[in-house]
Design a protein around this motif. Structure first.
Motif, mmCIF file in Angstrom:
data_model
loop_
_atom_site.group_PDB
_atom_site.id
_atom_site.type_symbol
_atom_site.label_atom_id
_atom_site.label_comp_id
_atom_site.label_asym_id
_atom_site.label_seq_id
_atom_site.Cartn_x
_atom_site.Cartn_y
_atom_site.Cartn_z
ATOM 1 N N UNK A 25 0.794 -1.227 0.000
ATOM 2 C CA UNK A 25 0.000 0.000 0.000
ATOM 3 C C UNK A 25 0.829 1.281 0.000
ATOM 4 N N UNK A 26 1.981 1.285 0.627
ATOM 5 C CA UNK A 26 2.738 2.522 0.796
ATOM 6 C C UNK A 26 3.962 2.587 -0.108
ATOM 7 N N UNK A 27 4.184 3.768 -0.687
ATOM 8 C CA UNK A 27 5.408 4.011 -1.452
ATOM 9 C C UNK A 27 5.963 5.372 -1.071
ATOM 10 N N UNK A 28 7.265 5.479 -1.167
ATOM 11 C CA UNK A 28 7.964 6.736 -0.946
ATOM 12 C C UNK A 28 9.012 6.892 -2.027
ATOM 13 N N UNK A 29 9.266 8.133 -2.421
ATOM 14 C CA UNK A 29 10.344 8.423 -3.366
ATOM 15 C C UNK A 29 11.537 9.037 -2.643
ATOM 16 N N UNK A 30 11.351 9.364 -1.376
ATOM 17 C CA UNK A 30 12.403 10.032 -0.605
ATOM 18 C C UNK A 30 12.657 9.273 0.696
ATOM 19 N N UNK A 31 13.906 8.899 0.938
ATOM 20 C CA UNK A 31 14.261 8.137 2.128
ATOM 21 C C UNK A 31 13.954 8.907 3.404
ATOM 22 N N UNK A 32 14.250 10.196 3.417
ATOM 23 C CA UNK A 32 13.987 10.990 4.619
ATOM 24 C C UNK A 32 12.504 10.997 4.969
ATOM 25 N N UNK A 33 11.648 11.058 3.959
ATOM 26 C CA UNK A 33 10.195 11.002 4.204
ATOM 27 C C UNK A 33 9.799 9.639 4.767
ATOM 28 N N UNK A 34 10.379 8.579 4.219
ATOM 29 C CA UNK A 34 10.095 7.236 4.721
ATOM 30 C C UNK A 34 10.500 7.122 6.182
ATOM 31 N N UNK A 35 11.710 7.560 6.509
ATOM 32 C CA UNK A 35 12.190 7.445 7.882
ATOM 33 C C UNK A 35 11.363 8.301 8.837
ATOM 34 N N UNK A 36 10.978 9.480 8.405
ATOM 35 C CA UNK A 36 10.167 10.373 9.246
ATOM 36 C C UNK A 36 8.770 9.807 9.485
ATOM 37 N N UNK A 37 8.243 9.059 8.522
ATOM 38 C CA UNK A 37 6.895 8.502 8.648
ATOM 39 C C UNK A 37 6.829 7.380 9.680
ATOM 40 N N UNK A 38 7.966 6.752 9.956
ATOM 41 C CA UNK A 38 8.033 5.675 10.959
ATOM 42 C C UNK A 38 6.965 4.608 10.724
ATOM 43 N N UNK A 39 6.874 4.112 9.504
ATOM 44 C CA UNK A 39 5.854 3.125 9.147
ATOM 45 C C UNK A 39 6.391 1.698 9.069
ATOM 46 N N UNK A 40 7.689 1.514 9.379
ATOM 47 C CA UNK A 40 8.285 0.184 9.307
ATOM 48 C C UNK A 40 9.240 -0.004 10.477
ATOM 49 N N UNK A 41 9.451 -1.244 10.848
ATOM 50 C CA UNK A 41 10.390 -1.582 11.916
ATOM 51 C C UNK A 41 11.784 -1.870 11.383
ATOM 52 N N UNK A 42 11.869 -2.227 10.104
ATOM 53 C CA UNK A 42 13.142 -2.642 9.517
ATOM 54 C C UNK A 42 13.179 -2.270 8.044
ATOM 55 N N UNK A 43 14.397 -2.202 7.521
ATOM 56 C CA UNK A 43 14.574 -1.933 6.095
ATOM 57 C C UNK A 43 15.562 -2.926 5.508
ATOM 58 N N UNK A 44 15.384 -3.178 4.228
ATOM 59 C CA UNK A 44 16.366 -3.921 3.446
ATOM 60 C C UNK A 44 16.959 -2.915 2.478
ATOM 61 N N UNK A 45 18.268 -2.756 2.539
ATOM 62 C CA UNK A 45 18.928 -1.788 1.668
ATOM 63 C C UNK A 45 19.562 -2.553 0.510
ATOM 64 N N UNK A 46 18.961 -2.389 -0.664
ATOM 65 C CA UNK A 46 19.388 -3.069 -1.880
ATOM 66 C C UNK A 46 19.621 -2.017 -2.950
ATOM 67 N N UNK A 47 20.603 -1.180 -2.690
ATOM 68 C CA UNK A 47 20.936 -0.065 -3.566
ATOM 69 C C UNK A 47 22.354 -0.246 -4.085
ATOM 70 N N UNK A 48 22.791 0.592 -5.014
ATOM 71 C CA UNK A 48 24.197 0.533 -5.404
ATOM 72 C C UNK A 48 25.085 0.698 -4.165
ATOM 73 N N UNK A 49 26.207 -0.004 -4.153
ATOM 74 C CA UNK A 49 27.041 -0.073 -2.956
ATOM 75 C C UNK A 49 27.517 1.282 -2.449
ATOM 76 N N UNK A 50 27.641 2.268 -3.307
ATOM 77 C CA UNK A 50 28.137 3.574 -2.861
ATOM 78 C C UNK A 50 27.163 4.293 -1.936
#
Length: 110
Positions: A25-50
């Motif tokens: 149901x939820x999508x975000x285009x900005x990480x800061x918005x996702x973190x501020x929303x506090x809608x998850x307990x955990x994240x999987x980071x699958x981005x380019x290594x840099x």
């Protein structure tokens, strides 16, 4: 159990497409918005290594457990830093290769 609750991708169209395909149901285009929303307990980071170190550090700083694709960071110091932050906050910070998979039940055909 765990479930995928949110997709975050700077490409909003891609985030919405993946979310739609998997009934998320939820999508975000900005990480800061996702973190501020506090809608998850955990994240999987699958981005380019840099980008992994900064994303993991921000996620841990927001109180989220973190699973990071390998390599976890570009440097050993970065990895040690993330582990220290996780330990200080009593959070899990994992590289996806820390535990060996149990392959006993995988059929082999050769």
């Amino acid at each position: 159990g765990a479930r995928v609750a949110v997709i975050c991708n700077p490409n909003r169209t891609r985030a919405n497409s993946v979310a739609s395909d998997h009934s998320i149901a939820l999508t975000f285009a900005d990480v800061d918005e996702l973190l501020a929303a506090a809608v998850a307990d955990a994240v999987i980071i699958a981005t380019p290594h840099v980008s992994r170190y900064l994303l993991a550090r921000a996620s841990l700083g927001s109180g989220m457990h973190v699973l990071v694709e390998k390599p976890m960071t570009l440097t050993a110091d970065g990895a040690f830093s993330l582990v220290a932050i996780a330990e200080q906050r009593n959070l899990q910070d994992r590289d996806d290769e820390l535990e060996e998979p149990n392959n006993d039940n995988i059929p082999f055909s050769g």
